[in-house]
Scaffold this motif. Structure first.
Motif, short mmCIF file in Angstrom:
data_model
loop_
_atom_site.label_atom_id
_atom_site.label_comp_id
_atom_site.label_asym_id
_atom_site.label_seq_id
_atom_site.Cartn_x
_atom_site.Cartn_y
_atom_site.Cartn_z
N TYR A 109 0.94 -1.36 0.02
CA TYR A 109 0.38 0.14 0.33
C TYR A 109 0.71 1.31 -0.16
CZ TYR A 109 0.66 -1.30 5.05
OH TYR A 109 1.39 -1.69 6.23
N ILE A 110 2.21 0.99 -0.36
CA ILE A 110 3.08 2.43 0.12
C ILE A 110 3.81 1.80 -1.61
CG2 ILE A 110 5.29 3.74 0.38
CD1 ILE A 110 3.87 2.22 3.70
N PRO A 111 3.18 3.35 -2.62
CA PRO A 111 4.17 2.98 -3.55
C PRO A 111 5.93 3.21 -3.81
CG PRO A 111 2.35 5.01 -3.23
CD PRO A 111 2.52 4.47 -2.55
N THR A 112 6.00 4.46 -2.92
CA THR A 112 7.51 4.65 -3.39
C THR A 112 8.20 4.29 -2.64
OG1 THR A 112 6.74 6.68 -1.57
CG2 THR A 112 6.87 7.25 -3.98
N ALA A 113 9.56 3.75 -2.64
CA ALA A 113 10.60 3.13 -2.08
C ALA A 113 11.17 4.21 -1.99
CB ALA A 113 10.48 2.05 -2.79
N LEU A 114 12.80 2.71 -1.31
CA LEU A 114 14.03 3.38 -1.42
C LEU A 114 14.82 2.21 -1.18
CD1 LEU A 114 16.08 6.61 -1.04
CD2 LEU A 114 16.36 5.36 1.02
N ARG A 115 16.01 2.42 -2.51
CA ARG A 115 17.14 1.41 -2.48
C ARG A 115 18.60 1.47 -1.70
NH1 ARG A 115 20.12 -0.95 -6.41
NH2 ARG A 115 19.65 1.22 -7.80
N VAL A 116 18.96 1.95 -1.20
CA VAL A 116 20.43 1.57 -0.60
C VAL A 116 21.12 0.25 -0.66
CG1 VAL A 116 21.78 2.34 1.69
CG2 VAL A 116 19.02 2.65 1.27
N GLU A 117 22.44 0.56 -1.96
CA GLU A 117 23.10 -0.16 -1.53
C GLU A 117 24.16 -0.86 -1.08
OE1 GLU A 117 25.95 0.89 -5.16
OE2 GLU A 117 24.12 1.30 -6.09
N VAL A 118 24.54 -2.18 0.07
CA VAL A 118 24.81 -2.46 0.77
C VAL A 118 26.13 -3.08 0.09
CG1 VAL A 118 25.81 -4.74 2.22
CG2 VAL A 118 22.98 -3.68 1.79
N THR A 119 27.25 -1.87 1.03
CA THR A 119 29.01 -2.16 0.23
C THR A 119 29.50 -2.61 1.63
OG1 THR A 119 29.06 -0.07 1.90
CG2 THR A 119 28.78 -0.31 -0.34
N ASP A 120 29.37 -3.65 3.08
CA ASP A 120 29.82 -4.60 3.60
C ASP A 120 30.67 -5.25 2.51
OD1 ASP A 120 31.28 -5.75 5.10
OD2 ASP A 120 29.22 -6.07 6.37
N PRO A 121 31.46 -6.01 2.12
CA PRO A 121 32.19 -6.95 0.78
C PRO A 121 31.62 -8.78 2.31
CG PRO A 121 33.85 -6.28 2.80
CD PRO A 121 32.95 -4.81 2.62
N GLU A 122 31.10 -8.55 3.62
CA GLU A 122 31.18 -9.98 4.44
C GLU A 122 29.71 -10.09 3.87
OE1 GLU A 122 33.15 -10.68 6.23
OE2 GLU A 122 35.01 -10.70 5.25
N ASP A 123 28.81 -9.34 3.54
CA ASP A 123 26.78 -8.95 3.28
C ASP A 123 26.97 -9.62 1.99
OD1 ASP A 123 24.86 -9.67 3.77
OD2 ASP A 123 24.03 -7.46 4.94
N PRO A 124 26.45 -11.12 1.32
CA PRO A 124 25.92 -11.41 0.43
C PRO A 124 24.98 -10.32 -0.32
CG PRO A 124 25.68 -12.94 1.84
CD PRO A 124 26.17 -11.43 2.69
N THR A 125 24.36 -9.74 0.94
CA THR A 125 23.16 -8.86 0.79
C THR A 125 23.66 -8.13 -0.40
OG1 THR A 125 22.17 -9.58 2.35
CG2 THR A 125 20.88 -8.16 1.57
N PRO A 126 22.68 -7.65 -1.66
CA PRO A 126 23.40 -6.45 -2.67
C PRO A 126 22.73 -5.06 -2.27
CG PRO A 126 21.68 -7.83 -3.83
CD PRO A 126 21.98 -8.55 -2.09
N TYR A 127 21.33 -5.12 -2.08
CA TYR A 127 21.20 -4.04 -1.54
C TYR A 127 19.66 -4.04 -0.34
CZ TYR A 127 16.93 -5.30 -5.12
OH TYR A 127 16.64 -5.70 -6.16
N VAL A 128 19.28 -2.95 0.24
CA VAL A 128 17.98 -3.04 0.94
C VAL A 128 17.31 -2.00 0.07
CG1 VAL A 128 17.65 -2.43 3.68
CG2 VAL A 128 19.81 -2.62 2.59
N TYR A 129 15.90 -2.90 -0.60
CA TYR A 129 14.91 -1.79 -0.79
C TYR A 129 13.71 -1.47 0.84
CZ TYR A 129 10.33 -1.29 -3.14
OH TYR A 129 8.96 -0.97 -3.58
N LEU A 130 13.40 -0.44 0.66
CA LEU A 130 12.13 -0.33 1.87
C LEU A 130 11.04 0.59 1.32
CD1 LEU A 130 15.40 1.29 4.66
CD2 LEU A 130 14.07 -0.96 4.59
N SER A 131 10.00 0.25 1.18
CA SER A 131 9.09 0.84 1.35
C SER A 131 8.83 2.24 2.26
CB SER A 131 7.60 0.46 1.68
OG SER A 131 7.76 -1.46 0.46
#
Length: 148
Positions: A109-131
């Protein structure tokens, strides 16, 4: 001072749907009598309201040098560039552009978001997507914490 806090509350129409769930439960229990019908109305509406409240209680905060999104707590130092996503871009990143390794806090129900890149080399997560209802303010808060 807390530079950013947002509660991703459910829309008002969902509360009306919770009442309708109670009414449907009451109709199901109507053949058993008035008391079970009233119990179904109250119990069904209360159960649906608990679900709506729990789903809409998640918070997105920037506090103490960390991005706190739901149960996740990510140090701002492990985050890279923040990308503000409008309605169309947010829909694209929720669907065909999405990476299955990403951390995604989605609320339909929230149409907009923020995508934040994860730069930690130990973390396999490429980015964080937040509504978020205000992606510009969240990006500014992350930048302010990073600048300190």
């Amino acid at each position: 001072m807390q530079p950013y806090e947002e509660r991703l509350t459910a829309p008002r129409s969902w509360w009306f749907i919770a009442f309708l769930v109670g009414a449907a439960t009451a109709l199901i229990l109507l053949p058993f009598g008035t008391l079970p019908m009233l119990g179904g109305l109250i119990g069904g509406a209360a159960a649906a309201a608990v679900v709506v409240s729990a789903y809409g209680s998640v918070r997105v905060r920037v506090v103490a040098g960390s991005l706190v999104a739901g149960d996740a707590k990510i140090p701002v130092s492990a985050l890279g560039t923040a990308h503000v996503l409008d309605r169309d871009e947010a829909a694209a990143w929720r669907t065909y552009k999405a990476d299955p390794r990403a951390f995604m806090l989605l609320r339909s129900y929230i149409p907009t978001a923020l995508r934040v890149e994860v730069t930690d080399p130990e973390d396999p997560t490429p980015y964080v997507y937040l509504s978020t209802r205000d992606p510009e303010a969240l990006a500014a808060a992350l930048s302010a914490v990073r600048a300190q």
